[in-house]
Design a protein around this motif. Structure first.
Motif, PDB file in Angstrom:
ATOM      1  N   THR A  59      34.309  46.218  41.696  1.00  0.00           N
ATOM      2  CA  THR A  59      33.839  47.250  40.789  1.00  0.00           C
ATOM      3  C   THR A  59      32.451  47.749  41.194  1.00  0.00           C
ATOM      4  OG1 THR A  59      35.024  46.107  39.032  1.00  0.00           O
ATOM      5  CG2 THR A  59      33.432  47.753  38.340  1.00  0.00           C
ATOM      6  N   PRO A  60      32.222  49.074  41.155  1.00  0.00           N
ATOM      7  CA  PRO A  60      30.863  49.581  41.422  1.00  0.00           C
ATOM      8  C   PRO A  60      29.836  48.898  40.522  1.00  0.00           C
ATOM      9  CG  PRO A  60      32.433  51.384  41.410  1.00  0.00           C
ATOM     10  CD  PRO A  60      33.181  50.159  40.943  1.00  0.00           C
ATOM     11  N   LEU A  61      28.653  48.678  41.063  1.00  0.00           N
ATOM     12  CA  LEU A  61      27.620  47.949  40.339  1.00  0.00           C
ATOM     13  C   LEU A  61      26.755  48.876  39.495  1.00  0.00           C
ATOM     14  CD1 LEU A  61      26.292  45.481  43.102  1.00  0.00           C
ATOM     15  CD2 LEU A  61      28.220  45.192  41.519  1.00  0.00           C
ATOM     16  N   THR A  62      26.306  48.339  38.374  1.00  0.00           N
ATOM     17  CA  THR A  62      25.320  49.034  37.558  1.00  0.00           C
ATOM     18  C   THR A  62      23.951  48.869  38.227  1.00  0.00           C
ATOM     19  OG1 THR A  62      24.755  47.096  36.250  1.00  0.00           O
ATOM     20  CG2 THR A  62      26.600  48.467  35.447  1.00  0.00           C
ATOM     21  N   ARG A  63      22.985  49.620  37.741  1.00  0.00           N
ATOM     22  CA  ARG A  63      21.616  49.493  38.263  1.00  0.00           C
ATOM     23  C   ARG A  63      21.106  48.062  38.068  1.00  0.00           C
ATOM     24  NH1 ARG A  63      17.602  53.082  39.717  1.00  0.00           N
ATOM     25  NH2 ARG A  63      15.458  52.373  39.356  1.00  0.00           N
ATOM     26  N   ASP A 110      26.667  25.496  64.141  1.00  0.00           N
ATOM     27  CA  ASP A 110      27.527  25.509  65.325  1.00  0.00           C
ATOM     28  C   ASP A 110      28.461  26.708  65.345  1.00  0.00           C
ATOM     29  OD1 ASP A 110      29.225  24.739  63.287  1.00  0.00           O
ATOM     30  OD2 ASP A 110      30.132  23.083  64.391  1.00  0.00           O
ATOM     31  N   ALA A 111      28.526  27.445  64.231  1.00  0.00           N
ATOM     32  CA  ALA A 111      29.394  28.625  64.159  1.00  0.00           C
ATOM     33  C   ALA A 111      28.914  29.545  63.045  1.00  0.00           C
ATOM     34  CB  ALA A 111      30.846  28.217  63.908  1.00  0.00           C
ATOM     35  N   LEU A 112      29.291  30.805  63.154  1.00  0.00           N
ATOM     36  CA  LEU A 112      29.055  31.796  62.105  1.00  0.00           C
ATOM     37  C   LEU A 112      30.408  32.219  61.553  1.00  0.00           C
ATOM     38  CD1 LEU A 112      26.412  34.069  63.870  1.00  0.00           C
ATOM     39  CD2 LEU A 112      26.012  32.099  62.378  1.00  0.00           C
ATOM     40  N   TYR A 113      30.429  32.581  60.282  1.00  0.00           N
ATOM     41  CA  TYR A 113      31.652  32.976  59.599  1.00  0.00           C
ATOM     42  C   TYR A 113      31.457  34.330  58.935  1.00  0.00           C
ATOM     43  CZ  TYR A 113      33.053  28.144  60.232  1.00  0.00           C
ATOM     44  OH  TYR A 113      33.386  26.938  60.794  1.00  0.00           O
ATOM     45  N   ALA A 114      32.553  35.004  58.678  1.00  0.00           N
ATOM     46  CA  ALA A 114      32.541  36.234  57.888  1.00  0.00           C
ATOM     47  C   ALA A 114      33.846  36.283  57.113  1.00  0.00           C
ATOM     48  CB  ALA A 114      32.405  37.464  58.781  1.00  0.00           C
ATOM     49  N   ILE A 115      33.770  36.779  55.887  1.00  0.00           N
ATOM     50  CA  ILE A 115      34.962  36.906  55.048  1.00  0.00           C
ATOM     51  C   ILE A 115      35.064  38.329  54.537  1.00  0.00           C
ATOM     52  CG2 ILE A 115      34.960  34.469  54.355  1.00  0.00           C
ATOM     53  CD1 ILE A 115      33.781  35.367  51.633  1.00  0.00           C
ATOM     54  N   THR A 116      36.285  38.738  54.225  1.00  0.00           N
ATOM     55  CA  THR A 116      36.505  40.032  53.597  1.00  0.00           C
ATOM     56  C   THR A 116      37.882  40.040  52.963  1.00  0.00           C
ATOM     57  OG1 THR A 116      36.297  42.420  53.868  1.00  0.00           O
ATOM     58  CG2 THR A 116      37.491  41.239  55.601  1.00  0.00           C
ATOM     59  N   SER A 117      38.119  41.027  52.132  1.00  0.00           N
ATOM     60  CA  SER A 117      39.446  41.165  51.545  1.00  0.00           C
ATOM     61  C   SER A 117      40.439  41.506  52.653  1.00  0.00           C
ATOM     62  CB  SER A 117      39.454  42.227  50.446  1.00  0.00           C
ATOM     63  OG  SER A 117      38.971  43.460  50.931  1.00  0.00           O
ATOM     64  N   LEU A 118      41.656  41.068  52.467  1.00  0.00           N
ATOM     65  CA  LEU A 118      42.708  41.182  53.473  1.00  0.00           C
ATOM     66  C   LEU A 118      42.833  42.592  54.045  1.00  0.00           C
ATOM     67  CD1 LEU A 118      45.211  39.913  54.909  1.00  0.00           C
ATOM     68  CD2 LEU A 118      46.532  40.549  52.886  1.00  0.00           C
ATOM     69  N   GLY A 119      42.761  43.605  53.207  1.00  0.00           N
ATOM     70  CA  GLY A 119      42.981  44.977  53.645  1.00  0.00           C
ATOM     71  C   GLY A 119      41.759  45.721  54.138  1.00  0.00           C
ATOM     72  N   ASN A 120      40.623  45.058  54.238  1.00  0.00           N
ATOM     73  CA  ASN A 120      39.391  45.733  54.656  1.00  0.00           C
ATOM     74  C   ASN A 120      39.369  45.856  56.186  1.00  0.00           C
ATOM     75  OD1 ASN A 120      36.828  46.721  55.109  1.00  0.00           O
ATOM     76  ND2 ASN A 120      35.826  45.316  53.691  1.00  0.00           N
ATOM     77  N   VAL A 121      40.097  46.829  56.681  1.00  0.00           N
ATOM     78  CA  VAL A 121      40.262  46.980  58.131  1.00  0.00           C
ATOM     79  C   VAL A 121      38.958  47.353  58.833  1.00  0.00           C
ATOM     80  CG1 VAL A 121      42.732  47.485  57.995  1.00  0.00           C
ATOM     81  CG2 VAL A 121      41.094  49.361  57.889  1.00  0.00           C
ATOM     82  N   ARG A 122      38.074  48.082  58.157  1.00  0.00           N
ATOM     83  CA  ARG A 122      36.794  48.449  58.772  1.00  0.00           C
ATOM     84  C   ARG A 122      35.945  47.204  59.065  1.00  0.00           C
ATOM     85  NH1 ARG A 122      34.912  53.590  58.743  1.00  0.00           N
ATOM     86  NH2 ARG A 122      36.145  55.171  57.698  1.00  0.00           N
ATOM     87  N   SER A 123      35.807  46.343  58.061  1.00  0.00           N
ATOM     88  CA  SER A 123      35.009  45.130  58.274  1.00  0.00           C
ATOM     89  C   SER A 123      35.677  44.192  59.265  1.00  0.00           C
ATOM     90  CB  SER A 123      34.755  44.407  56.946  1.00  0.00           C
ATOM     91  OG  SER A 123      33.685  45.020  56.265  1.00  0.00           O
ATOM     92  N   PRO A 165      39.819  38.724  40.241  1.00  0.00           N
ATOM     93  CA  PRO A 165      41.036  38.425  39.472  1.00  0.00           C
ATOM     94  C   PRO A 165      42.239  38.225  40.402  1.00  0.00           C
ATOM     95  CG  PRO A 165      39.848  40.270  38.492  1.00  0.00           C
ATOM     96  CD  PRO A 165      39.174  39.963  39.803  1.00  0.00           C
ATOM     97  N   HIS A 166      43.056  37.232  40.080  1.00  0.00           N
ATOM     98  CA  HIS A 166      44.180  36.872  40.959  1.00  0.00           C
ATOM     99  C   HIS A 166      45.168  38.018  41.161  1.00  0.00           C
ATOM    100  CE1 HIS A 166      46.003  36.190  37.027  1.00  0.00           C
ATOM    101  NE2 HIS A 166      47.162  36.297  37.632  1.00  0.00           N
ATOM    102  N   TYR A 167      45.231  38.942  40.212  1.00  0.00           N
ATOM    103  CA  TYR A 167      46.182  40.056  40.302  1.00  0.00           C
ATOM    104  C   TYR A 167      45.628  41.228  41.131  1.00  0.00           C
ATOM    105  CZ  TYR A 167      43.108  41.516  36.524  1.00  0.00           C
ATOM    106  OH  TYR A 167      42.005  41.811  35.784  1.00  0.00           O
ATOM    107  N   SER A 168      44.353  41.161  41.500  1.00  0.00           N
ATOM    108  CA  SER A 168      43.735  42.254  42.245  1.00  0.00           C
ATOM    109  C   SER A 168      44.166  42.224  43.709  1.00  0.00           C
ATOM    110  CB  SER A 168      42.209  42.137  42.168  1.00  0.00           C
ATOM    111  OG  SER A 168      41.598  43.038  43.079  1.00  0.00           O
ATOM    112  N   PRO A 169      44.383  43.402  44.312  1.00  0.00           N
ATOM    113  CA  PRO A 169      44.665  43.422  45.751  1.00  0.00           C
ATOM    114  C   PRO A 169      43.472  42.958  46.583  1.00  0.00           C
ATOM    115  CG  PRO A 169      44.444  45.656  44.887  1.00  0.00           C
ATOM    116  CD  PRO A 169      44.413  44.733  43.708  1.00  0.00           C
TER     117      PRO A 169
END
Length: 192
Positions: free
Chosen positions: A41-45, A129-142, A165-169
């Motif tokens: 969700t977009p963030l408030t100020r 010893d390593a770096l990690y990155a996570i993103t949502s499954l469909g975030n093809v740009r990242s 939420p578990h129901y969110s894509p």
């Protein structure tokens, strides 16, 4: 570690946050529905101010965070990039790379440039010893940025993000990893 800032690349400056100076510009990014489409969700100020405060606290505690990213040519704040100590799932406690850029700055190589500088800074300054990155499954740009950094997808580390939420894509998340031994730092992106 924190005294290595700013980090300068060919076109960008990664620097410490200045909440008074950066809040309006970063809120414009975090309230953009295009930017937040793969993040939530977009963030408030107020939520944006809290995010900046969290980054300032992480910088003070660990010597790094998702730093403010400004464009060198005009000093415009265009997003954040850097690394934090992961907070959830398979990256909890690990060095996690991340970025978020203004939508009008997409497709210009800024995310990859800032992330490469952050990657190189991490391997030069941290003992992980390593770096990690996570993103949502469909975030093809990242995911494309992660691959350009030399990171590899770790399907055994897929997870349902507990803050979504578990129901969110956006709930299914993927994890990428780059081992220190697989990294070769590029000259020209060392801390200034």
């Amino acid at each position: 570690m924190g005294d290595a800032l700013p980090i300068r690349t060919e076109r960008l400056v990664l620097r410490a946050w200045d909440a008074a100076r950066d809040l309006a510009a970063f809120h414009a990014i975090c309230s953009d529905s295009l930017v937040m489409a793969t993040l939530g969700t977009p963030l408030t100020r107020e939520e944006t101010a809290a995010a900046i405060a969290r980054m300032e606290a992480m910088q003070a505690e660990h010597g790094h965070c998702f730093w403010a990213v400004e464009r060198g040519e005009d000093a415009r704040l265009i997003g954040w990039c850097g690394l934090i100590r992961g907070r959830t799932g398979p990256v909890a406690g690990k060095a996690e790379l991340g970025w978020r850029l203004a939508s009008d700055c997409w497709g210009q190589g800024y995310a990859s440039e800032a992330a490469r500088a952050s990657r190189d800074w991490a391997f030069a300054n941290l003992g992980d010893d390593a770096l990690y990155a996570i993103t949502s499954l469909g975030n093809v740009r990242s995911r494309a940025v992660m691959e350009r950094l030399g990171m590899t997808y770790q399907p055994d580390l897929d997870f349902a993000h507990p803050d979504v939420p578990h129901y969110s894509p956006l709930c299914p998340h993927v994890t990428y990893r780059l081992a220190r031994g697989d990294h070769s730092a590029r000259p020209g992106v060392a801390p200034a």
